[in-house]
Design an enzyme around this catalytic site. Sequence first.
Site, short mmCIF file in Angstrom:
data_model
loop_
_atom_site.label_atom_id
_atom_site.label_comp_id
_atom_site.label_asym_id
_atom_site.label_seq_id
_atom_site.Cartn_x
_atom_site.Cartn_y
_atom_site.Cartn_z
N HIS A 1 45.13 70.16 34.89
CA HIS A 1 44.79 71.53 34.47
C HIS A 1 43.75 72.14 35.41
O HIS A 1 43.00 71.42 36.07
CB HIS A 1 44.17 71.51 33.06
CG HIS A 1 45.14 71.26 31.95
ND1 HIS A 1 44.99 70.23 31.06
CD2 HIS A 1 46.25 71.93 31.57
CE1 HIS A 1 45.97 70.26 30.17
NE2 HIS A 1 46.76 71.27 30.46
N CYS B 1 38.38 69.16 26.58
CA CYS B 1 39.67 69.20 25.87
C CYS B 1 39.58 69.06 24.37
O CYS B 1 40.49 69.48 23.66
CB CYS B 1 40.57 68.05 26.31
SG CYS B 1 40.71 67.91 28.04
#
Length: 249
Positions: free
Chosen positions: A153, A239
């Site tokens: 990401h 996250c």
Amino acid sequence: MSDALAHCELTYLERQPIDVEKARVQHGQYERLLEKVAHCTVVRAPAAHDLPDAVFVEDTAVVLDEVAVIMRPGAASRRGETEAVADVLSDFRELRRIEAPGTVDGGDVLFCGRRAFVGRTSRTNDEGIGQMQRILAPFGYSVHAVTVSGCLHLKSAATVLSENQLLVNPAWISSEEFPGVELFPIDPSEPNAANILKAGDDYIYSPAFPRTAARLQRGLPLNFIDMSELAKAEGALTCCSIVFRDMDA
Ligand code: CIR
């Protein structure tokens, strides 16, 4: 946290055994740090045992002062995660949604003030980025697609230190795509070190990156948390939460 965490999606890491109980203990420490050190109120979405990656809530939504955008995750196995989070967020914000065929993972979105940078990755496509632009423009945000290579990401490669400064791994992004933003490089021997969690004025960081930590600590006080068991599922520190302001407080 799902009992099936060990069956998580993996892109860059080899699968290795994950001790879910240990991951739960680490996650509990993370929650306590958010509460005690960063003075956050932790609101939990119900555990989803059939969804291995559900603990990585960051990927399911992006929350701004004005609106929450519910993502459509790039991995089909993760699409069932969003509704439980949307339910929680509907108490705090109006909701907008990324719709098919768009995909965006929240881990690909970061904000420098009113500029949103969205990583073009295996999880986030151009259709999704276009939808982000259309959703956020009325609230005064500009959206900039950036290329990410070598990691899962955008937020594996860059996270916010302040409105105008990012902690980055320069090998995974191109500095030219962040004009006017100061880029603070990680120590090159610690490629995964660019993920730091900012909650208000507090910074939460992993003890796995001592060289980068030493660089950061010249100016920033850091709070450390070991999330090594969740890291085996390719989860970084940011996250496991979506940090936002309670506009009614
Ligand atoms: C996945 O591959 O989707 C999960 N195993 C890890 C997600 C990590 N999320 C993040 O970096 N924002």
